[in-house]
Design a protein around this motif. Structure first.
Motif, PDB file in Angstrom:
ATOM      1  N   LEU A 246      17.770  -6.014  16.216  1.00 36.44           N
ATOM      2  CA  LEU A 246      18.664  -6.686  15.263  1.00 36.44           C
ATOM      3  C   LEU A 246      19.637  -7.607  15.980  1.00 36.44           C
ATOM      4  O   LEU A 246      19.907  -8.730  15.514  1.00 36.44           O
ATOM      5  CB  LEU A 246      19.422  -5.631  14.453  1.00 36.44           C
ATOM      6  CG  LEU A 246      20.411  -6.154  13.414  1.00 36.44           C
ATOM      7  CD1 LEU A 246      19.706  -7.002  12.367  1.00 36.44           C
ATOM      8  CD2 LEU A 246      21.158  -5.011  12.752  1.00 36.44           C
ATOM      9  N   HIS A 247      20.171  -7.154  17.114  1.00 40.23           N
ATOM     10  CA  HIS A 247      21.093  -7.995  17.893  1.00 40.23           C
ATOM     11  C   HIS A 247      20.387  -9.273  18.338  1.00 40.23           C
ATOM     12  O   HIS A 247      20.961 -10.374  18.274  1.00 40.23           O
ATOM     13  CB  HIS A 247      21.595  -7.201  19.100  1.00 40.23           C
ATOM     14  CG  HIS A 247      22.765  -7.848  19.760  1.00 40.23           C
ATOM     15  ND1 HIS A 247      23.471  -7.267  20.774  1.00 40.23           N
ATOM     16  CD2 HIS A 247      23.383  -9.044  19.552  1.00 40.23           C
ATOM     17  CE1 HIS A 247      24.444  -8.056  21.160  1.00 40.23           C
ATOM     18  NE2 HIS A 247      24.410  -9.146  20.431  1.00 40.23           N
TER      19      HIS A 247
ATOM     20  N   LEU B 196      26.446 -16.164  21.911  1.00 39.38           N
ATOM     21  CA  LEU B 196      26.624 -14.945  22.702  1.00 39.38           C
ATOM     22  C   LEU B 196      27.976 -14.311  22.416  1.00 39.38           C
ATOM     23  O   LEU B 196      28.102 -13.092  22.270  1.00 39.38           O
ATOM     24  CB  LEU B 196      26.480 -15.271  24.186  1.00 39.38           C
ATOM     25  CG  LEU B 196      26.292 -14.092  25.141  1.00 39.38           C
ATOM     26  CD1 LEU B 196      25.022 -13.340  24.797  1.00 39.38           C
ATOM     27  CD2 LEU B 196      26.244 -14.571  26.577  1.00 39.38           C
ATOM     28  N   ILE B 197      29.027 -15.147  22.315  1.00 38.79           N
ATOM     29  CA  ILE B 197      30.364 -14.607  22.021  1.00 38.79           C
ATOM     30  C   ILE B 197      30.397 -13.952  20.651  1.00 38.79           C
ATOM     31  O   ILE B 197      30.888 -12.828  20.483  1.00 38.79           O
ATOM     32  CB  ILE B 197      31.414 -15.733  22.105  1.00 38.79           C
ATOM     33  CG1 ILE B 197      31.526 -16.253  23.542  1.00 38.79           C
ATOM     34  CG2 ILE B 197      32.777 -15.241  21.629  1.00 38.79           C
ATOM     35  CD1 ILE B 197      32.432 -17.457  23.681  1.00 38.79           C
ATOM     36  N   VAL B 198      29.846 -14.651  19.652  1.00 42.00           N
ATOM     37  CA  VAL B 198      29.908 -14.142  18.284  1.00 42.00           C
ATOM     38  C   VAL B 198      29.119 -12.842  18.145  1.00 42.00           C
ATOM     39  O   VAL B 198      29.592 -11.857  17.565  1.00 42.00           O
ATOM     40  CB  VAL B 198      29.376 -15.204  17.299  1.00 42.00           C
ATOM     41  CG1 VAL B 198      29.267 -14.628  15.894  1.00 42.00           C
ATOM     42  CG2 VAL B 198      30.301 -16.419  17.293  1.00 42.00           C
ATOM     43  N   THR B 199      27.899 -12.807  18.702  1.00 40.75           N
ATOM     44  CA  THR B 199      27.048 -11.624  18.518  1.00 40.75           C
ATOM     45  C   THR B 199      27.541 -10.431  19.325  1.00 40.75           C
ATOM     46  O   THR B 199      27.455  -9.289  18.860  1.00 40.75           O
ATOM     47  CB  THR B 199      25.604 -11.954  18.922  1.00 40.75           C
ATOM     48  OG1 THR B 199      25.581 -12.488  20.260  1.00 40.75           O
ATOM     49  CG2 THR B 199      25.020 -12.976  17.977  1.00 40.75           C
TER      50      THR B 199
ATOM     51  N   LEU C 134      30.252  -8.531  17.766  1.00 39.64           N
ATOM     52  CA  LEU C 134      29.770  -7.636  16.717  1.00 39.64           C
ATOM     53  C   LEU C 134      29.151  -6.369  17.293  1.00 39.64           C
ATOM     54  O   LEU C 134      28.675  -5.520  16.545  1.00 39.64           O
ATOM     55  CB  LEU C 134      28.722  -8.346  15.852  1.00 39.64           C
ATOM     56  CG  LEU C 134      29.201  -9.576  15.067  1.00 39.64           C
ATOM     57  CD1 LEU C 134      28.024 -10.216  14.345  1.00 39.64           C
ATOM     58  CD2 LEU C 134      30.273  -9.194  14.079  1.00 39.64           C
ATOM     59  N   GLY C 135      29.140  -6.258  18.623  1.00 35.74           N
ATOM     60  CA  GLY C 135      28.503  -5.119  19.265  1.00 35.74           C
ATOM     61  C   GLY C 135      29.121  -3.799  18.882  1.00 35.74           C
ATOM     62  O   GLY C 135      28.447  -2.762  18.839  1.00 35.74           O
ATOM     63  N   GLY C 136      30.424  -3.787  18.618  1.00 40.31           N
ATOM     64  CA  GLY C 136      31.067  -2.541  18.212  1.00 40.31           C
ATOM     65  C   GLY C 136      30.494  -1.994  16.923  1.00 40.31           C
ATOM     66  O   GLY C 136      30.456  -0.770  16.713  1.00 40.31           O
ATOM     67  N   ARG C 137      30.039  -2.893  16.026  1.00 38.74           N
ATOM     68  CA  ARG C 137      29.422  -2.458  14.777  1.00 38.74           C
ATOM     69  C   ARG C 137      27.950  -2.111  14.982  1.00 38.74           C
ATOM     70  O   ARG C 137      27.425  -1.215  14.329  1.00 38.74           O
ATOM     71  CB  ARG C 137      29.543  -3.573  13.730  1.00 38.74           C
ATOM     72  CG  ARG C 137      30.972  -3.916  13.371  1.00 38.74           C
ATOM     73  CD  ARG C 137      31.609  -2.788  12.592  1.00 38.74           C
ATOM     74  NE  ARG C 137      32.972  -3.122  12.192  1.00 38.74           N
ATOM     75  CZ  ARG C 137      33.756  -2.284  11.530  1.00 38.74           C
ATOM     76  NH1 ARG C 137      33.313  -1.082  11.207  1.00 38.74           N
ATOM     77  NH2 ARG C 137      34.985  -2.636  11.201  1.00 38.74           N
ATOM     78  N   LEU C 138      27.285  -2.829  15.873  1.00 40.98           N
ATOM     79  CA  LEU C 138      25.866  -2.609  16.067  1.00 40.98           C
ATOM     80  C   LEU C 138      25.588  -1.374  16.912  1.00 40.98           C
ATOM     81  O   LEU C 138      24.724  -0.562  16.592  1.00 40.98           O
ATOM     82  CB  LEU C 138      25.234  -3.842  16.730  1.00 40.98           C
ATOM     83  CG  LEU C 138      25.141  -5.107  15.883  1.00 40.98           C
ATOM     84  CD1 LEU C 138      24.618  -6.263  16.707  1.00 40.98           C
ATOM     85  CD2 LEU C 138      24.232  -4.875  14.689  1.00 40.98           C
ATOM     86  N   TYR C 139      26.341  -1.237  17.998  1.00 40.67           N
ATOM     87  CA  TYR C 139      26.051  -0.183  18.968  1.00 40.67           C
ATOM     88  C   TYR C 139      27.085   0.938  18.861  1.00 40.67           C
ATOM     89  O   TYR C 139      27.942   1.109  19.730  1.00 40.67           O
ATOM     90  CB  TYR C 139      26.032  -0.760  20.384  1.00 40.67           C
ATOM     91  CG  TYR C 139      25.031  -1.861  20.585  1.00 40.67           C
ATOM     92  CD1 TYR C 139      23.671  -1.596  20.576  1.00 40.67           C
ATOM     93  CD2 TYR C 139      25.443  -3.177  20.753  1.00 40.67           C
ATOM     94  CE1 TYR C 139      22.741  -2.615  20.742  1.00 40.67           C
ATOM     95  CE2 TYR C 139      24.521  -4.196  20.929  1.00 40.67           C
ATOM     96  CZ  TYR C 139      23.177  -3.899  20.922  1.00 40.67           C
ATOM     97  OH  TYR C 139      22.265  -4.910  21.076  1.00 40.67           O
ATOM     98  N   ASP C 140      27.018   1.678  17.775  1.00 40.07           N
ATOM     99  CA  ASP C 140      27.862   2.856  17.684  1.00 40.07           C
ATOM    100  C   ASP C 140      27.299   3.941  18.614  1.00 40.07           C
ATOM    101  O   ASP C 140      26.100   4.027  18.839  1.00 40.07           O
ATOM    102  CB  ASP C 140      27.922   3.363  16.251  1.00 40.07           C
ATOM    103  CG  ASP C 140      26.550   3.611  15.661  1.00 40.07           C
ATOM    104  OD1 ASP C 140      25.597   2.919  16.067  1.00 40.07           O
ATOM    105  OD2 ASP C 140      26.434   4.488  14.795  1.00 40.07           O
TER     106      ASP C 140
END
Length: 854
Positions: free
Chosen positions: A310-311, A354-357, A360-366
């Motif tokens: 998804l990332h 890269l900055i934007v995605t 969002l890593g905190g939401r994607l990679y719990d």
């Protein structure tokens, strides 16, 4: 002997005896039922939970066996279909094995980390990770329990079916035996034997037995599936216990670290006696720690592979979008060079994506492991610095480079947190490097260089922060050297973390501002009246909002890094929620703040809604004059009323007390505020009936002017001389008001003109009509006219009548017309007479007469 019949009739009433008999019966009945339930629970074939026994069904008649068997087989098919695992169970079965392996690695790593006295920041991160795990386990338990309960229901249903068909089989067997015995005794086949011949009972019995076999097989399948889920539930409960134990250990270590913050927790750096063995095995321990973290990352990647996919898809879509925007916006930037700074974010689409995605890593990679967090952190900072180098001045580049180097050292310390000595050495290197760089920056040419005005504020803030940073970094360096490792990590690590977060948030704000500039130029928004007429105001307010959001987030993150947020919030909560009793009313400062915030929000919402209506709705809708103002005013006061009611409700005041207070106010209004109520009601009438509207030219008594405002109590009239007259609304309703622009803005001008006797009136009418028609402020329809009024004492009297829409400047138009009429008559040699009188003297002194002749 005692006559019991008479005794009972005389001593105890008949209802009382009935009640006593019913009580005894219920008592013995409850004991019997309790014993039956205990026997039922002791049976291994029955469910463990207490159940209400269903009434046993009667055997199926022989003639209904085939039909009832089909019904039973249909129910069995439904039960077999219900044995298929649900999506939630499939997730548990697929993720639990990998999760158990990951837990083994995480628990081993956490144990080493807790024994190495980690920083409070790391403990907080570790606690958040395990808390995220603890949120999933209860969901799994609920899913498993619901599934097991469903299987228990199936088992109960199957037992009832089995009992039914057992009775049916026994009934058919017994009936067949009875019929055979009866037929053998009389040596003849009875009439019923013709119906129940030797073939028919056997087919029916076989159908019953096949149905019972199917029931037994289904029951075994259900029991086997139930056993599997019970085993799965026990494994999930075991993992939940491990999570709770780990969280308890983390909480204990954190409380100990907080209570011993100013206590020496490690030997001094120069005391190498206790570190001799650690130094010799440092490389081996580092390798083991890295292998454990790598294995943990591998297990996490196998369990959360969908998140990585998804990332990647999000990164691809954002990159394509930024590439497309780069191509579409390039001509706009070429035509408007002032947009070049905002266009910088689109020049490097991959960096921006890269900055934007990654943000969002905190939401994607719990529940991400430490190694993945370190990788994501580095991947966020590097493109952020690349982007900032394009929008900041060169004298600030060394600060960005230094922060990038310190961040990599910080992530290395984060990864090696299980190795106390190595982590301590890296931390001391960070502090020493930060101090050396800050001293060099202050003494260097770049530190003293003045920058352009747009970044001057940043430079001033940095110059003021450097002395404070030197003190904090110096204190952390000394504390770690002396052995106060926990205190040093709290000071130095938190300051560095605050700088990193500030840099990331500043980058995010700058990117948001750049995107907003181009978003406001999109066709959909650029056609909006708010953006078209007030673009600079909208951008300024949104930019200010973004800055405040970034500042608040930075403050919250910084407080959390110093482990002060919870303490501060708890103190504020206790202080704000302290109740102040005023009579029977209890109120707190928090209630007052909520009340004020609610009222302010009502004003703000009203302002925004009316602004939107004025700029984008009313210009597109054809409404009668004064209707937009009436709608906006009524909506304004409605929103304020709703906000006030909500604010009162937030205070928690009893509505009955408020009703009593309102009643008291009503009495006061009725007796002492009659004029105010009159004006208030008149204001409502003016808004809805609209006898006068905003910007109408009206005459109230001796005052003439434009009506500028209609309030709920009074209205404002701006007169021709510039003064503003406050007129009570009751006066506009009850007294005579001349509205020159009520139905239309046209106003008639009347100018009286007199000419000397002997002048041709036809020529005068033509001249006056032509003069008035030449004025651009005079309407052609209805056309201007000149009327011969009559014969005056000294002149022929005419009246010029003309219409104009310039009701606000009709005096000027009338003056211009009068001047033009005077000049035209003068050019035509037409005399404008003045009043003359003939004086006839009947007698006069001769001397006076002679004097007059001379």
């Amino acid at each position: 002997m005692i006559d019991m019949h008479n005794y009972s009739n005389n001593c105890l009433p008949r209802p009382f005896l009935s009640l006593l008999f019913l009580t005894v019966l219920l008592t013995f009945g409850s004991n019997i039922v309790g014993q039956d339930k205990e026997n039922l629970n002791s049976d291994t074939n029955q469910p463990t939970q207490s159940e209400t026994p269903e009434p046993v069904k009667t055997p199926v008649p022989a003639g209904d066996v085939i039909a009832e068997s089909e019904v039973t087989l249909g129910e069995l098919d439904k039960i077999i279909g219900g044995l298929k695992p649900s999506p939630g169970i499939l997730v548990i079965e697929s993720e639990l094995p990998n999760l158990r392996k990951e837990f083994d690695l995480r628990i081993s790593e956490s144990s080493k980390l807790l024994s190495a006295r980690p920083s409070l920041e790391l403990l907080r991160t570790l606690e958040q990770d395990w808390q995220s795990f603890s949120k999933d386990i209860p969901v799994w338990n609920r899913e498993l329990k619901a599934r097991i309960d469903q299987l228990d229901t199936y088992l109960k249903q199957l037992r009832n079916l089995r009992a039914l068909w057992d009775k049916t089989l026994n009934s058919l067997t017994d009936r067949t035996a009875q019929l055979e015995n009866k037929a053998g005794s009389v040596n003849e086949t009875p009439e019923t034997g013709a119906v129940l011949s030797a073939d028919v009972p056997i087919a029916i019995v076989r159908k019953v037995k096949s149905t019972m076999t199917r029931i037994e097989k289904t029951q075994k399948d259900v029991e086997r599936r139930r056993s599997q889920l019970l085993i799965l539930q026990s494994l999930v409960n075991k993992e939940e216990s491990r999570i709770n134990e780990t969280l308890k250990s983390i909480s204990e270590v954190r409380q100990e670290a907080l209570s011993h913050l100013f206590v020496k927790d490690s030997p001094a750096l120069w005391d190498a006696k206790s570190r001799r063995d650690s130094v010799t095995g440092l490389i081996s321990e580092a390798g083991d720690s890295f292998r454990i973290q790598l294995a943990s990352l591998s297990e996490y990647a196998s369990r959360r592979s969908d998140r990585f996919i998804l990332h990647g898809l999000i990164f691809l879509l954002v990159s394509i979008g930024l590439f497309w925007a780069k191509i579409r916006l390039r001509p706009m930037v070429e035509n408007e060079p002032e947009l070049a700074p905002a266009y910088s974010v689109f020049k490097l689409p991959l960096v921006g994506a890269l900055i934007v995605t990654i943000m969002l890593g905190g939401r994607l990679y719990d529940q991400a492991p430490r190694l993945l967090l370190a990788i994501l952190g580095g991947a966020t900072l590097i493109p952020g610095i690349i982007y900032l180098r394009r929008i900041l001045e060169k004298p600030l580049f060394p600060i960005l480079n230094a922060l990038m180097l310190l961040y990599f050292l910080d992530q290395l310390r984060y990864v090696t947190a299980t190795l106390p000595l190595l982590s301590r050495i890296i931390f001391l290197t960070e502090m020493a490097g930060a101090i050396i760089f800050l001293v060099w920056f202050l003494r260097s040419k770049g530190g003293r260089l003045q920058i352009e005005a747009k970044n001057q504020s940043i430079f001033i803030v940095i110059r003021k922060l450097i002395p404070l940073l030197l003190v904090l970094f110096g204190a952390a360096l000394i504390a770690s050297t002396l052995g106060y490792v926990g205190l040093s990590k709290l000071i130095g690590g938190s300051v560095l973390g605050s700088l990193y977060i500030g840099l990331i948030l500043y980058t995010a704000v700058q990117i948001s501002k750049s995107l907003l500039i181009f978003v406001l130029r999109a066709p959909l928004l650029s056609k909006s009246g708010m953006v078209r007429n007030h673009s600079e105001t909208v951008k300024r307010k949104v930019f200010r909002l973004l800055k405040w959001i970034g500042f608040v987030l930075w403050g919250l993150f910084t407080l959390n890094l110093f482990s002060l947020r919870e303490t501060l919030f708890e103190f504020l909560r206790s202080w704000l929620t302290a109740n102040l009793e005023i009579g029977s009313i209890e109120i707190s400062l928090l209630d007052v703040m909520i009340f004020a915030a609610t009222v302010w929000a009502a004003f703000a919402i009203s302002r925004v809604v009316r602004f939107f209506l004025d700029e984008d709705v009313y210009p597109r809708v054809n409404l009668a004059g004064g209707v937009p103002y009436a709608i906006s005013t009524v909506l304004h006061y409605t929103l304020l009323l709703i906000g006030f009611v909500v604010a009162i409700a937030a205070l928690g005041i009893d509505s009955t007390k408020f009703a009593i207070l309102a009643g008291a106010f009503g009495v006061g209004i009725g007796f002492g505020m009659q004029n105010i109520v009159n004006n208030f009601v008149s204001g409502l009438i003016l808004l809805f009936e609209r006898p006068v509207k905003i910007n109408d030219f009206v005459q109230i008594g001796t005052h003439q002017g434009d009506l500028k405002k209609i309030g709920l109590r009074a209205s404002v009239l701006r007169t021709l001389d510039g003064s503003e007259v406050i007129v009570p609304n009751g006066q506009l309703i009850s007294e005579e008001v001349t509205n020159w622009t009520f139905s239309d803005p046209q106003r008639r001008l009347e100018i009286d003109v007199g000419v000397a006797y002997g002048t041709d009136p036809h020529e005068v009418i033509k001249l006056l009509t032509d003069v008035v028609a030449e004025n651009k402020d005079v309407l052609t329809e209805p056309p201007p006219r000149t009327i011969f009024v009559g014969f005056g004492d000294n002149s022929l009297n005419f009246q010029v009548r003309a219409w104009t829409t310039s009701a606000d400047r009709w005096v000027v138009v009338r003056s211009d017309l009068s001047l033009r009429i005077h000049d035209t008559l003068k050019e035509a040699s037409i005399e404008i007479p003045f009043p003359q009188r003939d004086l006839h003297l009947k007698s006069m002194d001769p001397q006076v007469k002679d004097a007059l002749k001379k």
